[in-house]
Design a protein around this motif. Structure first.
Motif, PDB file in Angstrom:
ATOM      1  N   MET A  66     -87.075 -54.062 -40.683  1.00 51.53           N
ATOM      2  CA  MET A  66     -87.195 -53.309 -41.915  1.00 51.53           C
ATOM      3  C   MET A  66     -87.685 -51.904 -41.550  1.00 51.53           C
ATOM      4  O   MET A  66     -88.645 -51.761 -40.819  1.00 51.53           O
ATOM      5  N   ARG A  67     -87.026 -50.918 -42.061  1.00 52.85           N
ATOM      6  CA  ARG A  67     -87.387 -49.536 -41.763  1.00 52.85           C
ATOM      7  C   ARG A  67     -87.885 -48.834 -43.030  1.00 52.85           C
ATOM      8  O   ARG A  67     -87.433 -49.127 -44.124  1.00 52.85           O
ATOM      9  N   ARG A  68     -88.762 -47.877 -42.832  1.00 54.40           N
ATOM     10  CA  ARG A  68     -89.195 -47.039 -43.956  1.00 54.40           C
ATOM     11  C   ARG A  68     -88.080 -46.062 -44.311  1.00 54.40           C
ATOM     12  O   ARG A  68     -87.433 -45.518 -43.416  1.00 54.40           O
TER      13      ARG A  68
ATOM     14  N   ALA B 281     -90.729 -49.948 -52.527  1.00 56.47           N
ATOM     15  CA  ALA B 281     -90.758 -48.486 -52.633  1.00 56.47           C
ATOM     16  C   ALA B 281     -90.650 -47.844 -51.259  1.00 56.47           C
ATOM     17  O   ALA B 281     -89.972 -46.824 -51.093  1.00 56.47           O
ATOM     18  N   VAL B 282     -91.285 -48.444 -50.268  1.00 57.11           N
ATOM     19  CA  VAL B 282     -91.307 -47.871 -48.914  1.00 57.11           C
ATOM     20  C   VAL B 282     -90.030 -48.164 -48.140  1.00 57.11           C
ATOM     21  O   VAL B 282     -89.530 -47.303 -47.407  1.00 57.11           O
TER      22      VAL B 282
ATOM     23  N   PRO C  10    -101.227 -45.207 -44.629  1.00 60.50           N
ATOM     24  CA  PRO C  10    -100.631 -45.166 -45.959  1.00 60.50           C
ATOM     25  C   PRO C  10     -99.263 -45.844 -46.000  1.00 60.50           C
ATOM     26  O   PRO C  10     -98.427 -45.666 -45.117  1.00 60.50           O
ATOM     27  N   GLY C  11     -99.083 -46.652 -47.033  1.00 57.44           N
ATOM     28  CA  GLY C  11     -97.843 -47.394 -47.217  1.00 57.44           C
ATOM     29  C   GLY C  11     -97.907 -48.817 -46.694  1.00 57.44           C
ATOM     30  O   GLY C  11     -97.071 -49.649 -47.035  1.00 57.44           O
ATOM     31  N   ASP C  12     -98.896 -49.123 -45.857  1.00 58.18           N
ATOM     32  CA  ASP C  12     -99.080 -50.499 -45.394  1.00 58.18           C
ATOM     33  C   ASP C  12     -99.747 -51.305 -46.499  1.00 58.18           C
ATOM     34  O   ASP C  12    -100.198 -50.755 -47.503  1.00 58.18           O
TER      35      ASP C  12
ATOM     36  N   VAL D  11     -95.986 -52.029 -42.925  1.00 54.71           N
ATOM     37  CA  VAL D  11     -94.779 -52.060 -43.756  1.00 54.71           C
ATOM     38  C   VAL D  11     -93.736 -51.156 -43.118  1.00 54.71           C
ATOM     39  O   VAL D  11     -93.891 -49.936 -43.114  1.00 54.71           O
ATOM     40  N   GLY D  12     -92.719 -51.743 -42.574  1.00 60.68           N
ATOM     41  CA  GLY D  12     -91.621 -50.994 -41.966  1.00 60.68           C
ATOM     42  C   GLY D  12     -92.034 -50.268 -40.696  1.00 60.68           C
ATOM     43  O   GLY D  12     -93.212 -50.212 -40.331  1.00 60.68           O
TER      44      GLY D  12
END
Length: 140
Positions: A1-3, A40-41, A91-93, A137-138
């Protein structure tokens, strides 16, 4: 999974849109808040199979157990990979903190804080060092 390239603006827009939305299991709860943050990410909805299929915390546990997971945290383990130390979260995790009922509540990391659902609706910020666990995340 990529951001996604525009993940920062997508995540900001999502968090701002949360407003004072009240808790509603199966529609708007900590697990779905975290999963929506992942979407969202990355653009990937890791909770598609669970949405709208429960109306209580216990009902949510039944649904994820029926799908082969020990609990809601195991769903994040499955889709996001191994947990990371809270101090490595960016941020984003995602991170989990102790919720009001004593069970782990999933939130979205933002700097030195974690956005988590507030009991009365909307969001509040817990300190990052209150995290019990975290997930990347990503690819960043």
């Amino acid at each position: 999974m990529r951001r996604l390239d525009d993940w920062k603006s997508r995540l900001s827009a999502y968090v701002l849109a949360c407003g004072t939305r009240p808790l509603e299991f199966g529609v708007w709860d900590c697990s779905l808040f975290g999963a929506d943050g992942v979407e969202a990410v990355t653009g990937v909805d890791i909770a598609a199979d669970f949405r709208g299929r429960y109306t209580t915390f216990r009902g949510g546990l039944r649904v994820v157990r029926k799908a082969g997971f020990a609990d809601h945290l195991a769903v994040f383990d499955h889709f996001l990979g191994p947990r990371i130390r809270w101090m490595a979260a960016t941020p984003g995790d995602l991170a989990a903190v102790t919720g009001e009922d004593g069970s782990p509540a999933v939130g979205i990391v933002q700097g030195a804080g974690i956005y988590v659902l507030a009991p009365a609706g909307g969001l509040t910020i817990a300190p990052l060092d209150a995290a019990l666990m975290a997930w990347r995340v990503g690819d960043v």
